[in-house]
Every structure is written in C-alpha cells, then in structure tokens.
Motif scaffolding. Structure first.
Motif, short mmCIF file in Angstrom:
data_model
loop_
_atom_site.label_atom_id
_atom_site.label_comp_id
_atom_site.label_asym_id
_atom_site.label_seq_id
_atom_site.Cartn_x
_atom_site.Cartn_y
_atom_site.Cartn_z
N GLY A 1 -19.93 13.62 23.76
CA GLY A 1 -20.99 13.20 24.66
C GLY A 1 -20.46 12.41 25.85
N LYS A 2 -19.53 11.51 25.59
CA LYS A 2 -18.94 10.71 26.67
C LYS A 2 -18.10 11.61 27.58
CE LYS A 2 -19.06 6.85 27.41
NZ LYS A 2 -19.93 6.09 28.33
N ALA A 3 -17.32 12.49 27.00
CA ALA A 3 -16.50 13.40 27.81
C ALA A 3 -17.38 14.26 28.70
CB ALA A 3 -15.63 14.28 26.91
N ALA A 4 -18.48 14.76 28.16
CA ALA A 4 -19.38 15.61 28.95
C ALA A 4 -20.07 14.81 30.05
CB ALA A 4 -20.43 16.25 28.04
N ALA A 5 -20.49 13.61 29.74
CA ALA A 5 -21.18 12.78 30.75
C ALA A 5 -20.27 12.45 31.92
CB ALA A 5 -21.72 11.51 30.11
N VAL A 6 -19.06 12.03 31.63
CA VAL A 6 -18.12 11.64 32.68
C VAL A 6 -17.75 12.85 33.53
CG1 VAL A 6 -15.77 10.81 33.13
CG2 VAL A 6 -17.21 9.63 31.48
N THR A 7 -17.45 13.97 32.89
CA THR A 7 -17.01 15.13 33.66
C THR A 7 -18.15 15.83 34.37
OG1 THR A 7 -17.00 16.44 31.62
CG2 THR A 7 -14.89 15.54 32.38
N SER A 8 -19.36 15.72 33.88
CA SER A 8 -20.51 16.26 34.60
C SER A 8 -20.64 15.54 35.94
CB SER A 8 -21.79 16.10 33.78
OG SER A 8 -22.91 16.50 34.54
N SER A 9 -20.55 14.23 35.89
CA SER A 9 -20.62 13.43 37.11
C SER A 9 -19.48 13.77 38.06
CB SER A 9 -20.59 11.94 36.74
OG SER A 9 -20.58 11.15 37.89
N LEU A 10 -18.28 13.88 37.53
CA LEU A 10 -17.12 14.22 38.36
C LEU A 10 -17.28 15.60 38.99
CD1 LEU A 10 -14.13 12.96 36.20
CD2 LEU A 10 -14.88 12.05 38.40
N ALA A 11 -17.68 16.57 38.22
CA ALA A 11 -17.82 17.94 38.73
C ALA A 11 -18.84 18.00 39.86
CB ALA A 11 -18.21 18.89 37.61
N ASN A 12 -19.87 17.18 39.76
CA ASN A 12 -20.92 17.19 40.79
C ASN A 12 -20.48 16.54 42.09
OD1 ASN A 12 -22.81 18.59 39.26
ND2 ASN A 12 -23.57 16.73 38.31
N THR A 13 -19.38 15.82 42.07
CA THR A 13 -18.93 15.13 43.29
C THR A 13 -17.62 15.69 43.84
OG1 THR A 13 -17.74 13.43 42.02
CG2 THR A 13 -20.05 12.97 42.57
N GLN A 14 -17.10 16.74 43.20
CA GLN A 14 -15.80 17.26 43.62
C GLN A 14 -15.87 18.74 43.93
OE1 GLN A 14 -12.38 15.86 41.69
NE2 GLN A 14 -13.30 13.96 41.05
N THR A 15 -14.80 19.23 44.55
CA THR A 15 -14.69 20.65 44.89
C THR A 15 -13.31 21.15 44.47
OG1 THR A 15 -13.84 20.15 47.09
CG2 THR A 15 -16.24 20.43 46.88
N GLY A 16 -13.14 22.44 44.55
CA GLY A 16 -11.83 23.04 44.31
C GLY A 16 -11.29 22.79 42.92
N GLU A 17 -9.98 22.58 42.85
CA GLU A 17 -9.31 22.39 41.55
C GLU A 17 -9.80 21.15 40.83
OE1 GLU A 17 -5.07 22.59 41.83
OE2 GLU A 17 -5.09 24.73 42.24
N ALA A 18 -10.14 20.09 41.58
CA ALA A 18 -10.63 18.87 40.93
C ALA A 18 -11.94 19.16 40.20
CB ALA A 18 -10.81 17.76 41.96
N ARG A 19 -12.81 19.93 40.82
CA ARG A 19 -14.07 20.30 40.17
C ARG A 19 -13.79 21.16 38.93
NH1 ARG A 19 -19.53 21.24 40.40
NH2 ARG A 19 -20.23 23.34 39.82
N SER A 20 -12.90 22.13 39.08
CA SER A 20 -12.59 23.00 37.95
C SER A 20 -11.96 22.23 36.79
CB SER A 20 -11.69 24.16 38.39
OG SER A 20 -12.44 25.08 39.15
N ALA A 21 -11.11 21.26 37.10
CA ALA A 21 -10.51 20.46 36.02
C ALA A 21 -11.60 19.69 35.27
CB ALA A 21 -9.48 19.50 36.61
N ALA A 22 -12.55 19.14 36.00
CA ALA A 22 -13.66 18.44 35.35
C ALA A 22 -14.51 19.41 34.54
CB ALA A 22 -14.50 17.71 36.40
N LEU A 23 -14.77 20.59 35.09
CA LEU A 23 -15.58 21.58 34.38
C LEU A 23 -14.89 22.09 33.12
CD1 LEU A 23 -17.11 23.69 37.30
CD2 LEU A 23 -18.31 22.09 35.77
N ALA A 24 -13.58 22.16 33.13
CA ALA A 24 -12.86 22.61 31.92
C ALA A 24 -13.09 21.63 30.77
CB ALA A 24 -11.37 22.76 32.22
N VAL A 25 -13.01 20.35 31.07
CA VAL A 25 -13.26 19.34 30.03
C VAL A 25 -14.74 19.36 29.65
CG1 VAL A 25 -13.18 16.88 29.46
CG2 VAL A 25 -11.32 17.91 30.77
N TYR A 26 -15.61 19.42 30.65
CA TYR A 26 -17.06 19.46 30.41
C TYR A 26 -17.43 20.66 29.52
CZ TYR A 26 -22.05 20.04 31.32
OH TYR A 26 -23.41 20.21 31.18
N GLY A 27 -16.95 21.83 29.89
CA GLY A 27 -17.27 23.03 29.12
C GLY A 27 -16.78 22.96 27.68
N THR A 28 -15.60 22.41 27.51
CA THR A 28 -15.05 22.26 26.15
C THR A 28 -15.89 21.28 25.35
OG1 THR A 28 -12.84 22.77 26.97
CG2 THR A 28 -12.99 21.65 24.84
#
Length: 170
Positions: free
Chosen positions: A84-111
């Motif tokens: 839950g914590k990993a998803a919350a943090v990376t959801s926020s990150l993904a929404n504020t980033q683009t490119g590889e940084a967004r994808s890195a956050a989405l990889a953790v979020y999706g997992t």
C-alpha cells in the motif's frame, strides 16, 4: 525491479549535486552522500526496514533528488511487503513525472498493485482484487510499451501476462 538503472540515476544525481555545489556546501553534500550510501546499502542488502527509515530522513534534504529518493523508498516498501505504501508513493510520483522517471515509478506501482490484487483475491475480495489488477495492468502495460529497455529479461512482461490471465479468469 531494476537496481542498476536506479543506481546509475541516483549516482548521476549525486554527481550533479557535487558539480553545482559551492565550497561551503561540500561538507553537507559529503554528509548527504554518506547517509545516502547507508540507505542504498540497506536496500541492496535486503534490510528494507532500515532502508525505509534512512530514505525518509533523506527526502526532506534531498532537493532535486527528492523524487529519486522517494522512488527508492517505495522500492524498499515494495520489498518489505508494504504494498500500500509503495503504491501510494509511486502513484504520486508517476503523476508528476514523465519519460523514464514516470515509467520507473509505474513499474513499482504496477508490481505493488499486482501484489495487492493477489492478496485481495486470496481473501475472497474479488471486487478489490480486480480493481488492483486492472490498475497494475495499466501501469505495467505503459512501462513495457514506452520503455521496453526497462524490462531486459522480461519480468515485467511476464507479470503483465499473468495479470491479464488473472483478469480474464475473473
């Protein structure tokens, strides 16, 4: 999860801090670098609770590296089964980033969302399980499509295929 690109990006960020810093800031930067090394070592050695504590202390003083350290914190949360914590943090990150940084956050979020979905399904909560799996599918599909280089051995692709099969069976 890919540790090497995360390490490379973290070290690049630290190098940038060194290059733009002034002499007075050098002592603070060395202290920050030492604290980062402790957090990163804890993460790499599997001491996830210690890594999370160290990253949380570093983020407020990280300046331009704050989002990077939040991602590493989320990685530690994921590895310590704090999905839950990993998803919350990376959801926020993904929404504020683009490119590889967004994808890195989405990889953790999706997992994290995949794991949350599996837990919900195991507890008989089909609605929550399906919602988590659907979110995981969307996140991982974006990563695999936009940055296939982030999945060199196919682990994200395999997870995505598993999620699709699970959703189809529901």
């Amino acid at each position: 999860m890919q540790v090497f690109p995360m390490t490379r990006a973290g070290l690049t960020g630290l190098a940038i801090l060194f290059l733009v810093g002034c002499d007075d800031a050098a002592v603070g930067q060395k202290g920050f670098e030492a604290k980062y090394a402790v957090a990163r070592t804890a993460l790499e050695e599997g001491n996830y609770e210690a890594a999370k504590r160290h990253y949380l202390k570093l983020v407020p003083q990280a300046g331009p590296l704050a989002q990077r350290l939040q991602l590493e914190y989320a990685h530690a949360a994921l590895r310590s089964n704090d999905f839950g914590k990993a998803a919350a943090v990376t959801s926020s990150l993904a929404n504020t980033q683009t490119g590889e940084a967004r994808s890195a956050a989405l990889a953790v979020y999706g997992t994290a969302k995949h794991e949350m979905g599996m837990i919900a399904l195991g507890q008989g909560d089909t609605a929550s399980g399906k919602a988590h799996l659907t979110a995981a599918k969307g996140a991982l599909a974006e990563v695999v499509k936009k940055h296939p280089d982030m999945d060199p051995i196919g682990s994200l692709t395999g997870r995505l295929a598993s999620i699709k099969a699970q959703l189809k069976a529901l």
